[in-house]
Design an enzyme around this catalytic site. Sequence first.
Site, mmCIF file in Angstrom:
data_model
loop_
_atom_site.group_PDB
_atom_site.id
_atom_site.type_symbol
_atom_site.label_atom_id
_atom_site.label_comp_id
_atom_site.label_asym_id
_atom_site.label_seq_id
_atom_site.Cartn_x
_atom_site.Cartn_y
_atom_site.Cartn_z
ATOM 1 C CG ASP A 187 41.623 3.268 32.342
ATOM 2 O OD1 ASP A 187 40.728 3.965 32.811
ATOM 3 O OD2 ASP A 187 42.255 3.568 31.304
ATOM 4 C CG ASP A 243 27.226 4.371 26.044
ATOM 5 O OD1 ASP A 243 28.199 4.776 26.694
ATOM 6 O OD2 ASP A 243 26.203 5.059 25.828
ATOM 7 C CD GLU A 270 38.050 5.933 30.390
ATOM 8 O OE1 GLU A 270 39.083 6.567 30.174
ATOM 9 O OE2 GLU A 270 36.944 6.480 30.594
#
Length: 291
Positions: A146, A163, A189
């Site tokens: 993460d 992005d 994410e």
Amino acid sequence: MLNWVASTAIVLGAAGLLYAQWKLAQLLRELPESRVRTGWKLMTFLVPLFTLGYFGYIPLNWGLYQGLPDLLVPVIFLLGGCFVCTVVSLTHSSVEKIRRITRLEHESITDPLTGLFNRRHMDRRLDEEVSRARRYGQPLSLVMLDIDEFKPINDRLGHLIGDYILTTLAERMHLVLRRSDLAARFGGEEFVVIAPHTDLEAAMALGDKLRNAIAGTPITLTGHQAAPPCAPDTLTVTVSVGIASLSSDPQSSETAETLIARADDALYRAKQDGRNRCEASPAATGLSAAL
């Protein structure tokens, strides 16, 4: 009269061969390098030779057609050209459809942003790997990553830069992962790596490699078209990693869902203990896995 009929049949057969040659050129552009492509490439040399033979046959036999039986050879020439044309056209059409189906299948299991596998495909593959590991007594690990402080990055620099960070991290993960590993975007994410034939110790080493590959080189934002004026030249992004390995206890009823839950719990502890670190989940027992 019969001479003109015979010549017309032969010319039409040659036209079919010329059309087949054009379709062959299209087919070769679709096919990857392989024995099949080599075979069709050989046809691109044979078809012109047959075409020249068709046209050469016309003056050599002009005036020799006296009755309908004499038209048998020209008709065979015509049918031969039609046959080659049909075979090449059908092959080209089949290759196009196969490529279209393959592309659709790839898109159905791939995350469009990062190019990694999507959550649905990851869930299916994890179920398969858990069953296989149980059947053959092989180790299996799950690595969950993460991105640290990703929401503030999105809020400050915008979603397009967010992005860009996600795609960059996916590329760096590919450089570290083995061919047997499967990387997927778990959501937002978060990323997941399924590592077959990998025990907890090896999975920890893999998690550290991934973490270092991501944090070791800052991401360059200078010149990126979506970078806002407040964006720094470079940005160092870190990840927290949670790792869980399938229990080796024969009595364990651990499933793919419980393996994900343990990796997620280890990830939460990595976040709580300071981020940019790896944490491993303790091995599940038969009772805890069942719960």
